[in-house]
Design a protein around this motif. Structure first.
Motif, mmCIF file in Angstrom:
data_model
loop_
_atom_site.group_PDB
_atom_site.id
_atom_site.type_symbol
_atom_site.label_atom_id
_atom_site.label_comp_id
_atom_site.label_asym_id
_atom_site.label_seq_id
_atom_site.Cartn_x
_atom_site.Cartn_y
_atom_site.Cartn_z
ATOM 1 N N GLY A 89 58.447 51.779 23.385
ATOM 2 C CA GLY A 89 59.052 50.599 24.008
ATOM 3 C C GLY A 89 58.811 49.405 23.119
ATOM 4 N N ARG A 90 59.871 48.663 22.862
ATOM 5 C CA ARG A 90 59.766 47.535 21.927
ATOM 6 C C ARG A 90 58.824 46.466 22.436
ATOM 7 N NH1 ARG A 90 65.876 46.165 20.319
ATOM 8 N NH2 ARG A 90 66.493 48.220 19.588
ATOM 9 N N ARG A 91 58.876 46.262 23.725
ATOM 10 C CA ARG A 91 58.060 45.222 24.317
ATOM 11 C C ARG A 91 56.584 45.455 23.999
ATOM 12 N NH1 ARG A 91 59.067 41.251 28.206
ATOM 13 N NH2 ARG A 91 61.312 41.382 28.250
ATOM 14 N N ARG A 92 56.182 46.729 24.198
ATOM 15 C CA ARG A 92 54.770 47.030 23.956
ATOM 16 C C ARG A 92 54.433 46.885 22.492
ATOM 17 N NH1 ARG A 92 54.124 52.382 27.418
ATOM 18 N NH2 ARG A 92 52.051 52.571 26.496
ATOM 19 N N LEU A 93 55.382 47.271 21.647
ATOM 20 C CA LEU A 93 55.191 47.103 20.210
ATOM 21 C C LEU A 93 55.020 45.612 19.896
ATOM 22 C CD1 LEU A 93 55.246 49.235 17.952
ATOM 23 C CD2 LEU A 93 57.548 48.424 17.410
ATOM 24 N N GLY A 94 55.835 44.799 20.552
ATOM 25 C CA GLY A 94 55.753 43.355 20.362
ATOM 26 C C GLY A 94 54.387 42.824 20.767
ATOM 27 N N TYR A 95 53.903 43.292 21.919
ATOM 28 C CA TYR A 95 52.580 42.840 22.371
ATOM 29 C C TYR A 95 51.497 43.280 21.400
ATOM 30 C CZ TYR A 95 54.430 41.258 26.830
ATOM 31 O OH TYR A 95 55.119 40.588 27.797
ATOM 32 N N ALA A 96 51.655 44.503 20.888
ATOM 33 C CA ALA A 96 50.666 45.005 19.931
ATOM 34 C C ALA A 96 50.646 44.112 18.697
ATOM 35 C CB ALA A 96 50.994 46.443 19.556
ATOM 36 N N LEU A 97 51.831 43.768 18.213
ATOM 37 C CA LEU A 97 51.928 42.911 17.033
ATOM 38 C C LEU A 97 51.292 41.552 17.302
ATOM 39 C CD1 LEU A 97 53.218 42.880 14.169
ATOM 40 C CD2 LEU A 97 55.109 41.644 15.212
ATOM 41 N N LEU A 98 51.579 41.028 18.492
ATOM 42 C CA LEU A 98 51.024 39.741 18.888
ATOM 43 C C LEU A 98 49.498 39.825 18.910
ATOM 44 C CD1 LEU A 98 52.411 37.098 19.712
ATOM 45 C CD2 LEU A 98 52.014 37.731 22.091
ATOM 46 N N GLY A 99 48.995 40.931 19.433
ATOM 47 C CA GLY A 99 47.552 41.151 19.467
ATOM 48 C C GLY A 99 46.964 41.131 18.062
ATOM 49 N N LEU A 100 47.666 41.790 17.139
ATOM 50 C CA LEU A 100 47.188 41.821 15.753
ATOM 51 C C LEU A 100 47.158 40.415 15.158
ATOM 52 C CD1 LEU A 100 48.857 44.977 14.157
ATOM 53 C CD2 LEU A 100 46.432 44.537 14.619
ATOM 54 N N ILE A 101 48.203 39.642 15.451
ATOM 55 C CA ILE A 101 48.260 38.274 14.921
ATOM 56 C C ILE A 101 47.083 37.460 15.467
ATOM 57 C CG2 ILE A 101 49.575 36.118 14.968
ATOM 58 C CD1 ILE A 101 52.120 37.849 14.935
ATOM 59 N N ILE A 102 46.818 37.616 16.768
ATOM 60 C CA ILE A 102 45.697 36.885 17.367
ATOM 61 C C ILE A 102 44.382 37.312 16.721
ATOM 62 C CG2 ILE A 102 44.367 36.565 19.495
ATOM 63 C CD1 ILE A 102 47.047 36.612 20.991
ATOM 64 N N LEU A 103 44.234 38.627 16.498
ATOM 65 C CA LEU A 103 43.021 39.125 15.839
ATOM 66 C C LEU A 103 42.867 38.506 14.455
ATOM 67 C CD1 LEU A 103 42.734 42.922 16.708
ATOM 68 C CD2 LEU A 103 41.226 41.028 17.354
ATOM 69 N N PHE A 104 43.999 38.416 13.734
ATOM 70 C CA PHE A 104 43.943 37.812 12.408
ATOM 71 C C PHE A 104 43.412 36.384 12.485
ATOM 72 C CE2 PHE A 104 46.067 34.824 9.538
ATOM 73 C CZ PHE A 104 45.510 35.223 8.336
ATOM 74 N N PHE A 105 43.937 35.620 13.437
ATOM 75 C CA PHE A 105 43.500 34.231 13.551
ATOM 76 C C PHE A 105 42.031 34.128 13.960
ATOM 77 C CE2 PHE A 105 48.082 33.011 13.893
ATOM 78 C CZ PHE A 105 48.069 32.160 12.801
ATOM 79 N N LEU A 106 41.584 35.091 14.771
ATOM 80 C CA LEU A 106 40.177 35.072 15.174
ATOM 81 C C LEU A 106 39.273 35.421 13.989
ATOM 82 C CD1 LEU A 106 40.345 36.735 18.700
ATOM 83 C CD2 LEU A 106 39.976 34.324 18.146
ATOM 84 N N TRP A 107 39.786 36.302 13.144
ATOM 85 C CA TRP A 107 38.970 36.741 12.021
ATOM 86 C C TRP A 107 38.964 35.718 10.878
ATOM 87 C CZ3 TRP A 107 41.479 37.637 7.318
ATOM 88 C CH2 TRP A 107 40.659 38.097 6.278
ATOM 89 N N PHE A 108 40.079 35.036 10.710
ATOM 90 C CA PHE A 108 40.313 34.216 9.525
ATOM 91 C C PHE A 108 39.137 33.326 9.092
ATOM 92 C CE2 PHE A 108 41.851 30.395 7.428
ATOM 93 C CZ PHE A 108 42.512 30.935 6.343
#
Ligand SMILES: Nc1ncnc2c1ncn2[C@@H]1O[C@H](COP(=O)(O)OP(=O)(O)O)[C@@H](O)[C@H]1O
Ligand SMILES: [Mg+2]
Lengths: 244, 388
Positions: free
Chosen positions: B16-35
């Motif tokens: 499902g694209r939606r879930r893929l989208g949420y996963a991607l969003l999660g990754l982006i948030i993780l990146f910002f937390l790690w940065f």
């Protein structure tokens, strides 16, 4: 069946020197199918705007189901139980057909479950034969389909009085048939309908009662047969060059 | 292409694209937390990110006001400024009601107290402006808000006894951390958290019935009203809500989190235009699109201050260096202008729109639109009798 009581008392509207609506009085107290006719410029749309709260009367009062509504904002009149369509359709273009239905749905029943409202919307769209367009942006609809959508939106408001401003104008005959069926159904549902047209023949068959406007004044109010043979009405129509 | 289609349908069926989208969003948030924990990143890079978060709040809240509710306001920066200036004034002078003989000294306010008051006043002014704007549409609304915004900026500039004039006004520092590296780290997380909180609050509004009513109002105020929407209430509400968001963001950002002082220059029409440009490029009708548009634009504008072109094959310049450094200066804004023109001409919904729509799966439902248009070829719109 809800109780119906729409009462206009000497309602007038002036635009500068132009008396668009001239001391109009009438009442609707049962689920009637009423035709409102009159040549172009007779004041039908203006009167609709006065009843629906889009315009404030210069003088006169309007009551709906015991509440005074003249000069009240349109949303308030809508909630009091009067719904209207527009002569020129006003679909909410960059919203889907379903969203167009949900706006009045949620405005009318803020506490209802969305799913229930959506179900009701689907039902109505099915009745209007546009349920296959549910997820389309309404700007992608044809003009006739937009008219149907406007009719559908009205039902989400569960109004007791419905005013349809020129619902047949410029609509494909096939869709006109759907509109006829809609009108009959809504009427059987116990709502009063005021059907506006500049073309007497279009509403003659449908209506139980005819109101005739001429130069802003109500010149006849009665059974279609009687109105049709009324000399003042004949004069109003024959003395005018109709442009379509 | 066939392969792409198969991948697409596989995704639709299994994940499902939606879930893929949420996963991607999660990754982006993780990146910002790690940065900020990446030791190789300078404090300067973190500062760029902090300002990126701030502008993301500005542009996404403007997207709610203009893109979703249809109120094309130029007053957004001014409301931000009100939040910051009020916080600064309260921090310095306290509050005095001379006529009542009541006064609260500046010392009795914490930094948080001043920020809250700044936010509330921004909301209050939003209420008044929203009310004044009720009858104004499109171009008039834009003109009115430009005038309001300029009036505020000039007041801040000329009343320098109170506001510090062009030198600006410092607010009470929110965080008092001596170690610069540690301070920058906390500032980073604070601004990022504020962005997330603001986005969540705005999404909650946008996805509630209120969001639906706001969009109906944008499309056609009269029709919305006839459908039972209290247009007056929602118009004022969206002004108050977005004013408070940017008032809060301004008060926090200038409390020495992103910048140590608010200056009137920040309130110039050009700055406001940039906020709008970021939102337009990212997608006016999408909160996340506008936020991403602002963040990416800020980042690229920073990165483009200096363009370094390495020379190939060991070539050297006359001064012996092996790279050509182009000081782009104002040119980066020119490039930015071209991108904006391109967006408005060819991608009205913003450059990120195709991506966001794909992940939402909305395009699936829309695919048939074109075919159906001619299905019922009625004579519509020909009956051009004038309404009203
Ligand atoms: N907003 C307005 N301002 C000025 N004159 C108007 C306005 N709306 C309608 N009129 C005038 O009022 C009269 C009645 O118009 P209208 O109600 O549209 O008639 P109908 O719907 O019966 O064709 C016309 O003379 C029209 O020009
Ligand atoms: Mg008319």
């Amino acid at each position: 069946m809800s109780d119906i009581n729409l009462l206009l008392n000497r309602v007038s509207k002036r635009f500068g020197g132009n008396q668009a609506v001239d001391h109009v009085s009438f009442s609707v107290t049962k689920p009637e199918l009423i035709g409102m006719i009159g040549p172009n410029g007779a004041g039908k749309t203006t009167l609709t705007n006065l009843m629906s709260g889009m315009l404030k009367p210069t003088t006169g009062t309007i009551y709906l189901n015991g509440r005074r509504i003249d000069g009240h904002p349109a949303y308030d009149v809508t909630r009091a139980g009067l719904g209207r369509t527009f002569q020129i359709t006003r679909a909410l273009g960059r919203m889907t057909v379903l969203e167009n239905m949900m706006v009045p749905g949620l405005a009318h029943r803020p506490r209802a479950r969305r799913l229930d409202l959506e179900e009701r919307a689907h039902e109505i769209l099915g009745l209007l034969t546009i349920d296959h367009l549910t997820n389309e942006y309404s700007r992608a609809l044809s003009g006739g389909q937009r008219k149907l959508l406007e009719l559908g939106r009205l039902l989400m408001l569960e109004p007791s009085v419905i005013i349809l401003d020129e619902p047949f104008a410029g609509v494909h005959p096939r869709l006109q048939e759907t509109i006829y069926q809609y009108i009959h159904r809504v009427h059987e549902d116990g709502k009063a309908i005021i059907l506006i047209s500049h073309d007497m023949d279009a509403v003659f068959e449908l209506s139980h009662r005819l109101l005739v406007l001429h130069h802003g004044a109500l010149i006849a109010d009665g059974a279609p047969q009687a109105v049709r043979s009324d000399p003042a009405v004949i004069e109003a129509y024959l003395g005018h060059d109709e442009d379509d | 292409m066939a392969i792409l289609n198969r991948i697409e349908s596989a995704i639709d069926e299994s994940i499902g694209r939606r879930r893929l989208g949420y996963a991607l969003l999660g990754l982006i948030i993780l990146f910002f937390l790690w940065f900020p924990n990446d030791a190789s990143q300078s404090n300067y890079a973190k500062t760029v990110f902090i300002s990126g978060f701030f502008y993301a709040i500005m542009s996404s809240s403007w997207a709610l006001l203009a893109g979703i509710a249809g109120q094309f306001s130029f007053g957004h920066m001014a409301f931000m400024g009100i939040g910051a200036y009020v916080a600064g004034l309260v921090a310095r002078d306290g509050i005095v009601f001379a006529s009542l003989g009541i006064g609260i000294t500046a010392e009795s306010f914490s930094a948080i107290g001043t920020i809250i008051i700044g936010t509330l006043i921004a909301g209050l002014v939003g209420l008044v402006i929203g009310w004044l704007l009720l009858r104004l549409r499109s171009a008039y609304l834009a003109l009115f808000t430009i005038a309001f915004s300029e009036l505020f900026r000039i007041m801040m500039l000329t009343e320098y006894d109170y506001t510090g004039g062009s030198n600006g006004l410092s607010l009470r520092p929110l965080l008092q951390i001596a170690d610069i590296d540690a301070a920058r780290q906390v500032e980073y997380y604070l601004m990022f958290a504020l962005l997330i909180v603001c986005l969540l609050a705005m999404y909650w509004v946008a996805n509630s019935p209120i969001g639906l009513f706001l969009r109906a109002m944008r499309e056609d105020e009269d029709a919305a009203s006839a459908l039972g929407v209290n247009v007056v209430r929602y118009k004022i509400l969206v002004f108050v809500f977005t004013s408070m968001i940017v008032g809060l963001a301004g008060a926090i950002f200038y409390s020495d989190v992103g910048s140590e002082r608010i200056i009137p220059e920040q309130l110039e029409v050009l700055q406001m235009s940039l906020i709008i440009a970021y939102a337009v490029i990212g997608g006016m009708e999408s909160l996340i699109g506008a936020a991403a548009g602002a963040f990416i634009s800020r980042y690229l504008l920073e990165a483009m201050r200096e363009v370094v072109i390495s020379l190939p094959l060991g070539l050297t310049l006359p001064d012996g260096s092996d790279a050509f450094v182009w000081e782009t200066g104002a040119w980066r804004f020119a490039v930015f202008g071209v991108v904006m023109v391109f967006t408005l001409r060819y991608m009205r919904n913003g450059l990120l729109y195709p991506i966001i729509t794909w992940f939402s799966g909305r395009d699936l439902a829309m695919q048939e639109t074109v075919a159906k248009r001619d299905d019922d070829d009625d004579l519509d719109e020909q009956a051009g009798a004038s309404d009203e």
